[in-house]
Structures are given as C-alpha cells and as structure tokens.
Design a protein around this motif. Structure first.
Motif: not given
Length: 600
Positions: A470-474, A541-543, A551-563, A569-574
């Motif tokens: 699902m990520m956008r590649k970095q 990437p395998e999550m 993980r988004f709920d725990e981080a309370e973030a809008d976007e997280l990096a996929v590593v 860094v592989l990409g970003l996911l919103s």
C-alpha cells in the motif's frame, strides 16, 4: 488465456487460428458462470456429483481395508466385534508403519497440507489436488487400520478440492470460489450421512463461515445431488433407529443446558489433551516418522478393552443409543474412545474428531442421564434422548455448527421433536467453548501452527493488504544533518507536508513536518534532525492492514514511514489511505455476504 487468436489468410482475410474456437468457447463459458446464478448452480451440481462419488469410493475403500486387515466376515464392522485377537490388534502398529511409508513416499511432511477451512479463510478457496490426495490417503490408511479417527476429513477434502479446481480453472471471483468450495465440502458430508440439510449447513457454518443468500441455491443443490449420487452408488443414509416420541418437554431444557455446559468442558479437555500429547511426542527422542507406529502400539491395549474405541464408530453409535447398557460398560467405552482419539491424533494418525465427537457425545449423554437417575431416584430424562442431545452438543463444542448438528440429528433420527433440546444444549456448549477456549478443533490446530483464524470467514485479504503493497515508494533521501536554511530552500512552505530524513548511513531518522521548519524562533543554522519526530515508530513492509491501523492508533500520526530490516526507508503510508482501503474491502465483503451486485 481466453483471448481470441487470429491470423491473415492467403487472401488477406482474417481467419481463426486452430484452437481459438475452444479458447473462445471457454471464455464464453467462464462469462456465463460469472454472470449467471443458474449456470453457477449448475456448476455446483457437477461438484456435488463428484463429491458424492468420491465419498462413496473412500467409504468403500476404508471398509474393504478393515475387512481384509482385520479378517472380518463380509459386512462385519471392527467396532462391533466382542473382542479382538492379538493378530487383529497387531494391525494397529502395522497401520502406523503403512502411514509412515506412504508419508515418506509422498514427502508429506515437507509442506503444510491445506484443508477447506484454511483455504477459504486464507487463500480464497485455492487448494492443491496433490495435497488433497495425500490427506485422503493418510486418512484412509489411518481409518482403514483401525485408528480412532473418522473419514469425514477425507470426504470434505476431496469434495472441496474438486470445487476449488473447477472454480480457479474457470477464473471465478474469489467469493464464488469460496462458495463453491463450501458446496463441495457440504455435498461430501451430505453424501456420507444421507443428510442434505446437515450438509448444506455444514457448508455455511464450517467451511464458508457465514450464511449468504446468494449461496443458498448452489450449496443446497450440491448437497442434494451429492446425497442422490451416493444413494445411486449403493450408499444408504445414516439412520439411528430410535423409538418415536413426542416433543421434549420444555421443563427438560434446563437439564439439557447443564449437559451442554458439561460437554463444553469435555470438548476443551479433548482438544487440549490432543495438542499436549502431540507436543510431547515431538519432544521424544524418536524420529517424527515413528510416532504413528508407537501410537499403534499404545492403541492395542485400548482396543483390547473395547473394540468400539477403534475407527470412527459408525456402527457402534446406533447400537449404544438403542440398547444402552450398564453405567459401568458405557463408562468403559467412553473412556476407551476418548483415549483412543487422543492417542491416535496425538501420535500422528490422520483424520478428525467429527464422528468421534458424535460417538463420545452419545456416551456422555447416556452417562449423564444414568447419573441423574441415580441421584434423583427416578428417570429425569430419557437416556436415548439424552444420548442424541449429547451427540449434537459435543459435536458443536468440538467442530462447531449448531444448526449443522441439529439437522444431522433430525435427519438421522427422523425426530423433529428433539430440535428444541438439541439446539439448547448445542448453543450452551458452543458458546462456552468460544468464550473459554475460542477455537473449534480445526482452527485450534491451525492456531498451534501459528495461525490466528477462528473460523472459515475470509480474512485472506487482510494478509494481502500489507504496508509494502500500500505504501508510496520513497524516492531520494533527505539527510537529517541538513540545516534548517537548506531544508527551507529545498522544501518551500506548501510544497509538501512532511519529509522523511535519514542519517549518514541512509537509515531512517524520523519525519520532519515542513511547517515546523518555518516556525518562528527556529534557528536556520540548526540541523533538521532536531525537528524530527516519530524516530522510533515505523511500519515494516510485511505488516498487514490491521496491524498498520493499530500502529497508527498508537502513534497518533497521519503518516508513517515503511522501513526495511536494515532501517532503510522504503516508502510512506498515510492513515487516511489505509482506512479507505480497509473500508473498501469491508464493503466488498458485505456485498458478497448478502449477494448484492455479485452477478450482472
């Protein structure tokens, strides 16, 4: 695959390449099965015929094996023998040896063999024909040599694999393949017992995992045709001759609810005992291949005590219900059958607890009625009736499917008046097992392998929707050592909301919100690393999508990096995109569940 192939003729006109006619016909057939409920039901009928024929073939082969190996008279059953000679008892370790040889020849332990429940839950109904033949072969050997396992696993495996192959070869939708697999398994069970209603509900409750209006016609048609095919091939319905009686008094329902509660604990004990023994045998200083031989040796004294502990017990169950016996004799058979099933499965024989749970349930019901009579001084409930209620309730506790087992009892006894008592005990037993244990026998064994599924409901799409997919590649890396001034030059305000930064080794170092670099009071000469957030919170990437949302709920973030594992860094996911994809898949699953828009 189904595309039309053309060529130019000598006259310059377009002609059809030899064979394209068949490709076009196949493509047209595929379109019909995908778009027409009538055609899809016709396909389920074909599956029902194959499932019924396979069930009869497996049943006759197993009976022939028992007749030859145990030297029985024609038509005799090993479970009905008053006692077995030492020569007959020796067939049990011989069966372990035969299972060892067969498994080695087919290299069965080199891969995980997928059954219909796992296929529908995780793989969209896709099954391997070779692996299914292995499962059927192992079950035949185990049952044919007297191990305390049933053939129902083999029946359902072969019926469902025919459906899976047909559905995948025709390119049907994932939901249609799952429905067809359920229809094939249900047709096999219907053929085995001569019980089309039980087979239909088995498909919905056990293999598909949900009741779907769009699947009623194909599932019911497959079950009916499977039953008819088995009958035409000489199989007779499984009937339990009990004395006809009226309906069960509602005053007896609390008593049967208590029986269901007790059988729930018995079911949990059986499943845990099998798992514990299986884990113990794997730790023994013996080759894993020798476990069935040792299991066969341990089965010998059990079979010497009671031959009814062997095989599935199809012949012994009706006799025990009708004739009954003393509490001591019933208790002896009960204990022998429980230990027989635990030892057989714990030491590596192949099969299931479907019929074993029915048989043990009848014995438990008889014992329950007898003990109540001793305590109260009068017959609180009819023993034969309690046996039938126990038969269904323990099967529900172990296998699942309360309506399936209720229908099986109704069709086997022709006593509709038992429905209330059967459903009462079954619901209590099933609810207690789900609450205290959480798994049926099939899903419990998957849990021991590391799976987390609790039913055949389709969760395979969850695994497919991973962070990596699902990520956008970095593209490119922004050094964390960059000064704020240089960062402002590269990323003007409004150009992007956030930037992933990396350290000198190009490893993930956090995310910088662009707006913070323009905040009043920020030193232009400082490093943007000082502004980075979420340094230790990333996605891998395998999550799967559920893990990502957590993980988004725990981080309370809008976007997280996929590593990656090396922190690159592989990409970003919103979060918004993930939630949208999840909602789309849930909506799609609901459309399939209620049959909306499946065919056009």
């Amino acid at each position: 695959m189904f595309a039309s192939l053309t060529r130019r003729t000598a006259a310059g006109e377009t002609g059809t390449v030899p064979g394209s006619f068949f490709s076009e016909a196949a493509a047209g057939l595929r379109r019909r099965f995908r778009s027409s409920e009538l055609w899809f039901t016709g396909l389920a009928v074909v599956v029902g015929v194959l499932a019924g024929a396979a069930t009869v073939a497996l049943e006759e082969t197993a009976q022939l094996a028992q007749t030859l190996l145990f030297q029985l008279a024609e038509g005799a059953r090993v479970t009905m023998q008053p006692q077995l000679s030492l020569e007959q008892l020796a067939v049990l370790p011989l069966g372990g040896l035969l299972l060892l040889i067969f498994s080695r020849l087919v290299r069965a332990r080199r891969r995980s063999l997928v059954d219909a429940v796992e296929a529908n839950a995780l793989h969209g109904g896709r099954m391997s024909f070779t692996d299914s033949l292995i499962v059927a072969g192992q079950t035949l050997i185990s049952n044919g040599c007297g191990a305390s396992v049933g053939l129902e696993a083999a029946y359902a495996q072969m019926g469902s694999v025919f459906a899976s192959l047909g559905g995948t070869q025709l390119g049907l939708r994932r939901g249609d393949v799952r429905t067809l697999v359920g229809a094939g398994a249900g047709a096999s069970i219907a053929a085995a017992f001569g019980a089309p209603l039980a087979g239909s509900f088995y498909a919905f409750e056990i293999v598909i995992g949900a009741y779907m209006p769009s699947a009623i016609a194909p599932v019911a048609a497959a079950a009916l045709v499977g039953t008819a095919t088995a009958h035409m091939l000489g199989s007779t319905p499984y009937l339990i001759p009990v004395v006809a009686a009226g309906g069960t008094p509602t005053t007896d329902y609390p008593v049967y609810a208590l029986l269901g509660l007790l059988l729930a604990f018995l079911a949990i004990g059986l499943m845990r005992s099998i798992a514990t023994l299986e884990a113990f045998t794997r730790r023994l200083p013996l080759s894993a291949w020798t476990r069935p031989i040792l299991g066969g040796l341990l089965m010998m004294p059990i079979a010497a005590i009671s031959p009814q502990a062997l095989s599935s017990g199809h012949s012994a169950l009706p006799v025990d219900i009708v004739l009954g016996g003393t509490l001591q004799s019933l208790a002896l058979i009960f204990v022998a059958k429980c230990f027989g099933s635990i030892v057989s499965l714990g030491f590596g024989f192949r099969g299931g607890l479907f019929f074993a749970s029915l048989f043990i349930g009848t014995l438990a019901g008889h014992l329950f009625a007898g003990v109540l009579e001793l305590v109260a001084g009068y017959a609180v409930v009819e023993p034969a009736e309690a046996a039938l209620v126990g038969m269904a309730a323990l099967a529900v506790a172990v296998i699942g499917g309360p309506i399936t087992m209720a229908m099986l009892v109704m069709e086997a006894t022709q006593r509709l008046g038992l429905a209330g008592a059967v459903i009462t005990a079954s619901l209590v037993a099933g609810t207690m097992v789900r609450t205290l244990f959480g798994y049926s026998f099939s899903t419990w064994r998957l849990h021991l392998r590391g799976e987390t599924i609790r039913s055949a409901r389709d969760v395979g799409w969850v695994r497919l929707l991973t962070a990596g997919r699902m990520m956008r590649k970095q593209t490119g890396n922004t050094p964390a050592a960059l000064t704020v001034a240089e960062f402002r030059r590269r990323y003007p305000l409004g150009s992007t909301q956030r930037v992933v930064v990396t350290d000198a080794m190009e490893r993930y170092a956090g995310i910088v919100l662009t707006a913070t670099a323009y905040a009043e009071g920020t030193d232009p000469a400082s490093e943007v690393a000082d502004l980075a957030i979420l340094q230790g919170i990333v996605l891998t990437p395998e999550m799967n999508i559920v893990e990502v949302m957590k993980r988004f709920d725990e981080a309370e973030a809008d976007e997280l990096a996929v590593v990656a594992a090396d922190k690159t860094v592989l990409g970003l996911l919103s979060e918004s995109f993930v939630r949208k994809r999840y909602a789309e898949e849930i909506e799609k699953a609901q459309r399939e569940l209620f049959g909306e828009g499946e065919r056009s």
